[in-house]
Scaffold this motif. Structure first.
Motif, mmCIF file in Angstrom:
data_model
loop_
_atom_site.group_PDB
_atom_site.id
_atom_site.type_symbol
_atom_site.label_atom_id
_atom_site.label_comp_id
_atom_site.label_asym_id
_atom_site.label_seq_id
_atom_site.Cartn_x
_atom_site.Cartn_y
_atom_site.Cartn_z
ATOM 1 N N GLY A 273 -1.797 16.020 -13.934
ATOM 2 C CA GLY A 273 -0.917 17.151 -13.655
ATOM 3 C C GLY A 273 0.129 16.884 -12.603
ATOM 4 N N ALA A 274 -0.247 16.215 -11.513
ATOM 5 C CA ALA A 274 0.711 15.964 -10.435
ATOM 6 C C ALA A 274 1.813 15.019 -10.882
ATOM 7 N N VAL A 275 1.491 14.090 -11.773
ATOM 8 C CA VAL A 275 2.516 13.173 -12.282
ATOM 9 C C VAL A 275 3.511 13.938 -13.148
ATOM 10 N N GLU A 276 3.006 14.796 -14.024
ATOM 11 C CA GLU A 276 3.924 15.575 -14.861
ATOM 12 C C GLU A 276 4.798 16.492 -14.013
ATOM 13 N N LYS A 277 4.214 17.136 -13.015
ATOM 14 C CA LYS A 277 5.009 17.994 -12.139
ATOM 15 C C LYS A 277 6.069 17.184 -11.392
ATOM 16 N N GLY A 278 5.722 15.944 -11.044
ATOM 17 C CA GLY A 278 6.711 15.081 -10.400
ATOM 18 C C GLY A 278 7.871 14.755 -11.319
ATOM 19 N N ILE A 279 7.571 14.534 -12.598
ATOM 20 C CA ILE A 279 8.626 14.254 -13.566
ATOM 21 C C ILE A 279 9.542 15.458 -13.727
ATOM 22 N N VAL A 280 8.945 16.640 -13.858
ATOM 23 C CA VAL A 280 9.741 17.865 -13.995
ATOM 24 C C VAL A 280 10.573 18.103 -12.742
ATOM 25 N N SER A 281 9.986 17.846 -11.580
ATOM 26 C CA SER A 281 10.723 18.012 -10.330
ATOM 27 C C SER A 281 11.926 17.072 -10.275
ATOM 28 N N PHE B 106 1.843 5.555 -18.384
ATOM 29 C CA PHE B 106 0.546 5.775 -19.025
ATOM 30 C C PHE B 106 -0.572 5.309 -18.100
ATOM 31 N N ASP B 107 -1.795 5.718 -18.438
ATOM 32 C CA ASP B 107 -2.955 5.509 -17.571
ATOM 33 C C ASP B 107 -3.713 4.234 -17.900
ATOM 34 N N THR B 108 -4.566 3.816 -16.973
ATOM 35 C CA THR B 108 -5.632 2.875 -17.314
ATOM 36 C C THR B 108 -6.803 3.675 -17.880
ATOM 37 N N ILE B 109 -7.191 4.701 -17.136
ATOM 38 C CA ILE B 109 -8.247 5.619 -17.562
ATOM 39 C C ILE B 109 -7.715 7.025 -17.355
ATOM 40 N N VAL B 110 -7.721 7.813 -18.400
ATOM 41 C CA VAL B 110 -7.205 9.179 -18.322
ATOM 42 C C VAL B 110 -8.126 9.996 -17.419
ATOM 43 N N SER B 111 -7.537 10.890 -16.649
ATOM 44 C CA SER B 111 -8.321 11.696 -15.716
ATOM 45 C C SER B 111 -9.125 12.768 -16.446
ATOM 46 N N PHE C 116 0.825 -1.201 0.000
ATOM 47 C CA PHE C 116 0.000 0.000 0.000
ATOM 48 C C PHE C 116 0.862 1.253 0.000
ATOM 49 N N VAL C 117 0.383 2.267 -0.705
ATOM 50 C CA VAL C 117 0.933 3.619 -0.638
ATOM 51 C C VAL C 117 -0.257 4.569 -0.486
ATOM 52 N N LYS C 118 0.023 5.854 -0.279
ATOM 53 C CA LYS C 118 -1.052 6.785 0.036
ATOM 54 C C LYS C 118 -1.978 7.064 -1.142
ATOM 55 N N ASN C 119 -1.444 7.141 -2.333
ATOM 56 C CA ASN C 119 -2.264 7.425 -3.512
ATOM 57 C C ASN C 119 -1.460 7.089 -4.758
ATOM 58 N N ALA C 120 -2.114 7.146 -5.908
ATOM 59 C CA ALA C 120 -1.449 6.759 -7.159
ATOM 60 C C ALA C 120 -0.305 7.701 -7.500
ATOM 61 N N THR C 121 -0.443 8.982 -7.187
ATOM 62 C CA THR C 121 0.653 9.922 -7.426
ATOM 63 C C THR C 121 1.898 9.486 -6.665
ATOM 64 N N THR C 122 1.715 9.090 -5.406
ATOM 65 C CA THR C 122 2.832 8.591 -4.609
ATOM 66 C C THR C 122 3.384 7.308 -5.209
ATOM 67 N N GLY C 123 2.496 6.442 -5.701
ATOM 68 C CA GLY C 123 2.946 5.198 -6.297
ATOM 69 C C GLY C 123 3.826 5.420 -7.514
ATOM 70 N N VAL C 124 3.386 6.294 -8.427
ATOM 71 C CA VAL C 124 4.184 6.590 -9.616
ATOM 72 C C VAL C 124 5.513 7.225 -9.215
ATOM 73 N N ILE D 55 2.229 1.890 -14.987
ATOM 74 C CA ILE D 55 0.821 2.206 -15.194
ATOM 75 C C ILE D 55 0.283 3.029 -14.036
ATOM 76 N N ASP D 56 -0.180 4.229 -14.366
ATOM 77 C CA ASP D 56 -0.909 5.063 -13.412
ATOM 78 C C ASP D 56 -2.373 4.652 -13.493
ATOM 79 N N GLY D 57 -2.748 3.714 -12.643
ATOM 80 C CA GLY D 57 -4.122 3.213 -12.643
ATOM 81 C C GLY D 57 -4.967 3.882 -11.587
ATOM 82 N N ALA D 58 -4.808 5.197 -11.424
ATOM 83 C CA ALA D 58 -5.566 5.913 -10.407
ATOM 84 C C ALA D 58 -7.051 5.578 -10.502
ATOM 85 N N HIS D 59 -7.582 5.544 -11.722
ATOM 86 C CA HIS D 59 -8.975 5.162 -11.962
ATOM 87 C C HIS D 59 -9.008 3.728 -12.477
#
Length: 459
Positions: A116-124, A170-175, A85-93, A199-203
């Motif tokens: 957006g948060a994933v892209e900002k994480g990549i830039v960071s 990439f996503d399972t379902i785009v936000s 387990f992790v807190k959320n998908a953003t944390t997982g990616v 896979i960012d499977g947030a949804h």
């Protein structure tokens, strides 16, 4: 939750949920929601922790967490030893990308539109590590074949620059826009190309079937609090054994950290008995205790699954209804607005849309976000710009979707995400077991009224 038969979907289901009676929750997809029995289960765990904090955190929590991991692993058909387990998908990616330890000559590929948060994480990450990131640029609607062509083209260009393409996100379902991404196809493509699939499977979990034994991605994370009915925040991080050697640190780095050979010696964990037999792998121990935090949402998976089975009738029934009510609602809203639902271009009558095979749909508003544009020249074509009887006429608007969101919250006590994608404003609809087609028809009337105000320059 004892019941002789499941509760009917739609309005009867609302009695189990915690919403204010005046609030219409049309945006389940953003932050999720959990029913009252799951809330009660979480509070019971918190009460146990408060009675004896040290025995609970140091001993009991691990055993309860293992049971929750087993439950969620069963849902995605994976071994428990490959699920944490992790807190959320953003944390997982972010956790996966951090541990991949990209080098300057390596590239990461990701897709537009990205969360957006994933892209900002990549830039960071790029501010601290000089690896290369490449975006696959596109706007919906787009065919799967064209999406694949653009991905392969991006990979080829990166390799022509002398870069090693290490991973793709990439996503399972785009936000936004809410559409199903052909993630199954891209896992296969990545495997063929020797690229790690992240896979960012947030949804994902709870909304669509996920079977890791068939899909076999390199990494997948998915929020349990969105569609599986756990409290916020909880997400599964699936990493097959073949890739667990990459994982040496959580975010933040905590007691389970696995130092590299030759690293400085660190203080031994004060949470573990060094004389006790090891029942878990280093990967499992890594995520067992990530600083002091409230992890009670994680261990509510069993209560959530019990509710889904006993009250809702099980996974298949939930997924089928949510997809059905979302798509019926989207068609109704599009008809009211005189526009269309986002789906594959050129879809023939009778063909099912793969992009709409989920509980998130996206409907175009009759609003172009641009100045001095000829609507006939916009990307969806002149035919799409003709208003239908009873629908709103198209307008050009210099504002964005945030004004719609604000008005819906402040005046109508509801919310749907409204945003620009390409030259148009769109709205994302999110189906759930407590909603009916009539709820979306109500929303469609409000959106038409707001669009007509814009057309009259009254908004």
């Amino acid at each position: 939750m004892a019941t002789t038969q499941p509760t009917p979907f739609g309005k009867p289901m609302l009695k189990h949920w915690l919403f204010d009676p005046s609030y219409k929750n049309l945006n389940h997809g953003s932050f999720g929601a959990h029913p009252a029995p799951v809330r009660d289960a979480q509070r019971a765990f918190l009460d146990i922790a408060d009675l004896r904090p040290d025995p609970y955190i140091r001993k009991q929590h691990t055993k309860i967490l293992d049971k929750a991991r087993q439950s969620v692993a069963t849902i995605i058909n994976a071994p428990k030893e490959e699920c944490v387990f992790v807190k959320n998908a953003t944390t997982g990616v972010a956790t996966v990308l951090y541990n991949l330890n990209f080098q300057p000559n390596e590239a990461l590929i990701y897709f537009e539109p990205v969360y957006g948060a994933v892209e900002k994480g990549i830039v960071s990450m790029q501010e601290h590590s000089p690896f290369q990131a490449r975006k696959v640029n596109y706007h919906y609607p787009i065919t799967e074949d064209e999406l694949e062509r653009r991905f392969r083209e991006t990979v080829t260009r990166a390799r022509d620059e002398g870069l090693t393409v290490r991973a793709a996100v990439f996503d399972t379902i785009v936000s936004n826009p809410g559409v199903r991404f052909p993630f199954e196809k891209f896992v296969t493509i990545c495997r063929e190309e020797g690229i790690l699939s992240v896979i960012d499977g947030a949804h994902g979990i709870g909304q669509i079937p996920l079977d890791m034994s068939v899909l076999q991605p390199d990494f997948l994370t998915s929020n349990c609090h969105k569609w599986l009915y756990t409290p916020r925040s909880a997400a599964i991080l699936y990493i097959p054994k073949r890739n667990q050697h990459f994982m040496r640190s959580t975010l933040p780095t905590s007691w389970g950290f696995i130092p590299a050979a030759g690293s400085a010696e660190t203080i031994a964990s004060v949470l573990q008995d060094p004389t006790a037999a090891k029942a878990q792998t280093p990967f499992e121990e890594l995520f067992e205790f990530v600083a002091t935090s409230d992890d009670s949402a994680y261990i509510c998976v069993e209560a959530a699954l019990k509710f889904r089975k006993e009250v809702c009738g099980g996974e298949e029934a939930i997924m089928a209804y949510c997809q059905k009510v979302t798509n019926e609602g989207a068609d109704a809203v599009a008809s009211i607005l005189g526009t269309e639902v986002l789906q594959e271009p050129g879809l023939k009558s009778g063909e099912e849309s793969r992009m709409r095979a989920c509980a998130l749909t996206t409907v175009r508003l009759p609003i172009a976000v641009a100045d001095d544009l000829d609507l006939a020249d916009l990307s969806l074509g002149e035919e799409k710009n003709r208003p239908v009887e009873g629908g709103s006429r198209n307008s050009v608007f210099s504002g964005g979707g945030s004004c719609f969101c604000r008005t819906l919250m402040e005046k109508f006590d509801t919310f749907v995400s409204t945003f620009q994608h390409g030259p148009w404003l769109w709205t994302r609809l999110s189906g759930q077991v407590y909603l009916e087609k009539a709820d979306f028809e109500w929303l469609g009337g409000i959106l038409r009224e707001l669009c007509e105000q814009i057309a009259r320059n009254e908004y």
